[in-house]
Design a protein around this motif. Structure first.
Motif, PDB file in Angstrom:
ATOM      1  N   ILE A  40      45.989  25.674  48.801  1.00 40.51           N
ATOM      2  CA  ILE A  40      45.152  25.842  47.608  1.00 40.51           C
ATOM      3  C   ILE A  40      43.947  26.711  47.922  1.00 40.51           C
ATOM      4  O   ILE A  40      43.560  27.577  47.123  1.00 40.51           O
ATOM      5  N   MET A  41      43.346  26.522  49.081  1.00 41.97           N
ATOM      6  CA  MET A  41      42.192  27.336  49.474  1.00 41.97           C
ATOM      7  C   MET A  41      42.580  28.802  49.634  1.00 41.97           C
ATOM      8  O   MET A  41      41.823  29.698  49.231  1.00 41.97           O
ATOM      9  N   ALA A  42      43.761  29.061  50.202  1.00 41.51           N
ATOM     10  CA  ALA A  42      44.216  30.445  50.355  1.00 41.51           C
ATOM     11  C   ALA A  42      44.456  31.091  48.993  1.00 41.51           C
ATOM     12  O   ALA A  42      44.060  32.249  48.756  1.00 41.51           O
ATOM     13  N   SER A  43      45.076  30.374  48.081  1.00 43.03           N
ATOM     14  CA  SER A  43      45.313  30.911  46.737  1.00 43.03           C
ATOM     15  C   SER A  43      44.000  31.113  45.988  1.00 43.03           C
ATOM     16  O   SER A  43      43.840  32.090  45.250  1.00 43.03           O
ATOM     17  N   THR A  44      43.063  30.194  46.174  1.00 40.98           N
ATOM     18  CA  THR A  44      41.751  30.328  45.519  1.00 40.98           C
ATOM     19  C   THR A  44      41.013  31.559  46.016  1.00 40.98           C
ATOM     20  O   THR A  44      40.376  32.286  45.235  1.00 40.98           O
ATOM     21  N   LEU A  45      41.094  31.817  47.320  1.00 42.01           N
ATOM     22  CA  LEU A  45      40.441  33.001  47.882  1.00 42.01           C
ATOM     23  C   LEU A  45      41.020  34.283  47.294  1.00 42.01           C
ATOM     24  O   LEU A  45      40.281  35.197  46.895  1.00 42.01           O
ATOM     25  N   LEU A  46      42.350  34.369  47.224  1.00 47.46           N
ATOM     26  CA  LEU A  46      42.980  35.565  46.666  1.00 47.46           C
ATOM     27  C   LEU A  46      42.677  35.707  45.178  1.00 47.46           C
ATOM     28  O   LEU A  46      42.456  36.826  44.689  1.00 47.46           O
ATOM     29  N   ALA A  47      42.678  34.599  44.444  1.00 44.53           N
ATOM     30  CA  ALA A  47      42.373  34.667  43.016  1.00 44.53           C
ATOM     31  C   ALA A  47      40.925  35.122  42.780  1.00 44.53           C
ATOM     32  O   ALA A  47      40.663  35.942  41.889  1.00 44.53           O
ATOM     33  N   THR A  48      40.002  34.606  43.579  1.00 47.04           N
ATOM     34  CA  THR A  48      38.600  35.012  43.444  1.00 47.04           C
ATOM     35  C   THR A  48      38.422  36.482  43.787  1.00 47.04           C
ATOM     36  O   THR A  48      37.693  37.224  43.099  1.00 47.04           O
ATOM     37  N   THR A  49      39.085  36.931  44.839  1.00 47.57           N
ATOM     38  CA  THR A  49      39.001  38.345  45.214  1.00 47.57           C
ATOM     39  C   THR A  49      39.581  39.244  44.129  1.00 47.57           C
ATOM     40  O   THR A  49      39.005  40.293  43.799  1.00 47.57           O
ATOM     41  N   ALA A  50      40.704  38.839  43.545  1.00 48.08           N
ATOM     42  CA  ALA A  50      41.350  39.655  42.520  1.00 48.08           C
ATOM     43  C   ALA A  50      40.484  39.783  41.271  1.00 48.08           C
ATOM     44  O   ALA A  50      40.306  40.883  40.731  1.00 48.08           O
ATOM     45  N   THR A  67      37.269  39.362  41.054  1.00 44.94           N
ATOM     46  CA  THR A  67      36.042  40.089  41.389  1.00 44.94           C
ATOM     47  C   THR A  67      36.286  41.592  41.396  1.00 44.94           C
ATOM     48  O   THR A  67      35.497  42.376  40.838  1.00 44.94           O
ATOM     49  N   LEU A  68      37.382  42.018  42.025  1.00 44.58           N
ATOM     50  CA  LEU A  68      37.710  43.446  42.031  1.00 44.58           C
ATOM     51  C   LEU A  68      38.023  43.954  40.629  1.00 44.58           C
ATOM     52  O   LEU A  68      37.664  45.090  40.282  1.00 44.58           O
ATOM     53  N   SER A  69      38.657  43.133  39.805  1.00 44.34           N
ATOM     54  CA  SER A  69      38.929  43.535  38.420  1.00 44.34           C
ATOM     55  C   SER A  69      37.630  43.747  37.654  1.00 44.34           C
ATOM     56  O   SER A  69      37.491  44.717  36.885  1.00 44.34           O
ATOM     57  N   SER A  70      36.669  42.867  37.869  1.00 44.35           N
ATOM     58  CA  SER A  70      35.376  43.019  37.191  1.00 44.35           C
ATOM     59  C   SER A  70      34.640  44.271  37.662  1.00 44.35           C
ATOM     60  O   SER A  70      34.051  44.996  36.855  1.00 44.35           O
ATOM     61  N   LEU A  71      34.685  44.540  38.970  1.00 43.75           N
ATOM     62  CA  LEU A  71      34.015  45.733  39.489  1.00 43.75           C
ATOM     63  C   LEU A  71      34.647  47.010  38.941  1.00 43.75           C
ATOM     64  O   LEU A  71      33.940  47.970  38.594  1.00 43.75           O
ATOM     65  N   ILE A  72      35.971  47.037  38.857  1.00 46.06           N
ATOM     66  CA  ILE A  72      36.646  48.220  38.313  1.00 46.06           C
ATOM     67  C   ILE A  72      36.310  48.403  36.844  1.00 46.06           C
ATOM     68  O   ILE A  72      36.066  49.526  36.376  1.00 46.06           O
ATOM     69  N   SER A  79      45.943  51.077  36.167  1.00 42.66           N
ATOM     70  CA  SER A  79      47.022  50.570  37.016  1.00 42.66           C
ATOM     71  C   SER A  79      46.479  49.646  38.096  1.00 42.66           C
ATOM     72  O   SER A  79      47.048  48.575  38.364  1.00 42.66           O
ATOM     73  N   ILE A  80      45.378  50.050  38.723  1.00 42.20           N
ATOM     74  CA  ILE A  80      44.769  49.197  39.749  1.00 42.20           C
ATOM     75  C   ILE A  80      44.264  47.903  39.127  1.00 42.20           C
ATOM     76  O   ILE A  80      44.457  46.807  39.683  1.00 42.20           O
ATOM     77  N   LEU A  81      43.636  48.009  37.955  1.00 49.00           N
ATOM     78  CA  LEU A  81      43.147  46.817  37.274  1.00 49.00           C
ATOM     79  C   LEU A  81      44.284  45.880  36.902  1.00 49.00           C
ATOM     80  O   LEU A  81      44.174  44.654  37.037  1.00 49.00           O
ATOM     81  N   LEU A  82      45.410  46.445  36.474  1.00 49.05           N
ATOM     82  CA  LEU A  82      46.560  45.627  36.115  1.00 49.05           C
ATOM     83  C   LEU A  82      47.114  44.882  37.332  1.00 49.05           C
ATOM     84  O   LEU A  82      47.513  43.707  37.232  1.00 49.05           O
ATOM     85  N   CYS A  83      47.147  45.537  38.482  1.00 54.23           N
ATOM     86  CA  CYS A  83      47.623  44.878  39.709  1.00 54.23           C
ATOM     87  C   CYS A  83      46.756  43.680  40.061  1.00 54.23           C
ATOM     88  O   CYS A  83      47.266  42.601  40.386  1.00 54.23           O
TER      89      CYS A  83
END
Length: 241
Positions: A72-82, A84-89, A122-126
């Motif tokens: 769960i912690m690993a999935s949470t880290l990836l979800a938070t990173t994704a 965050t990057l979507s918001s920055l883009i 495309s990057i945002l969609l990923c």
């Protein structure tokens, strides 16, 4: 020049086609020959793990919950990173469109603002797909954390199969989320031109092949351990009966 503009229409579809062909082959191999892939072998290993945890949940309950918590912690880290990057883009694209800036002249093969918008989208969609997949993974892991500690016996195969199936679904969603991060690399390099994007697609497919497939030694070792586990279960069931 017309040749520079045509690179986006030639190299980019070719690169995406290479990735699509590889993942189509990977999906076919997972469905038909699962033990030739890491995903298939890991699915069988998780099935054995659930069987071992639930046959003695009073003894292994804490270990099962801790293991699922790490997932769960690993999935949470990836979800938070994704997300965050979507918001920055999104912020970067909105600020660029408001200022009226165009893409840099150093980008080779990119002369159209429409192509630039497609790149960022495309990057945002990923990253959005990665976020959704990891959220679904957290959902399944949280559900399994309750089911794995329910006391059961070896004879109750249906309950164990249900827990193993949900655990594998959570892991599959996690793999899809991680795969979306992999696909974002060539799309990110597309910002710098179609040539780096095409080269990255080729290299990514080559690297993923060695990460996704297993060797004959790995398959033989896993098959041996699986047979030993099955024989142990047969002996225990015979003694209990």
């Amino acid at each position: 020049m017309m040749e520079e503009e045509s690179l986006d229409y030639v190299l980019v579809p070719m690169g995406m086609l290479v990735m699509a062909i590889y993942h189509s082959w990977l999906l076919f191999t997972i469905l038909k020959y699962p033990r030739r892939t890491v995903i298939g072998i890991n699915a069988e290993s998780r099935h054995q793990w659930v069987h071992a945890m639930m046959t003695d949940s009073l003894k292994n309950g804490v270990l099962a919950v801790q293991t699922i918590r790490n997932s769960i912690m690993a999935s949470t880290l990836l979800a938070t990173t994704a997300i965050t990057l979507s918001s920055l883009i999104s912020v970067f694209v909105s600020s660029t469109s408001n200022s009226g800036n165009t893409t840099s002249k150093l980008v080779y093969g990119n002369k159209s603002s429409i192509v630039s918008s497609i790149k960022y989208f495309s990057i945002l969609l990923c990253f959005l797909v990665a976020f959704l997949c990891n959220v679904q993974s957290i959902r399944y892991y949280a559900h399994v954390s309750f089911l794995a500690t329910v006391p059961t016996s070896v004879r109750k195969k249906d309950s164990i199969e249900y827990v193993a199936r949900n655990l594998n679904r959570g892991s599959f969603f996690w793999s899809l989320g991680l795969r979306a991060f992999y696909v974002s690399f060539p799309l990110f390099l597309w910002i710098f031109g179609p040539i780096p994007m095409f080269v990255c697609c080729l290299m990514m497919s080559f690297v993923l092949y060695f990460l996704d497939t297993t060797s004959s030694f790995t398959r033989r070792l896993h098959t041996h351990s699986f047979r030993v586990e099955m024989k142990t279960d047969d002996v225990e069931s015979a003694v209990s009966s």
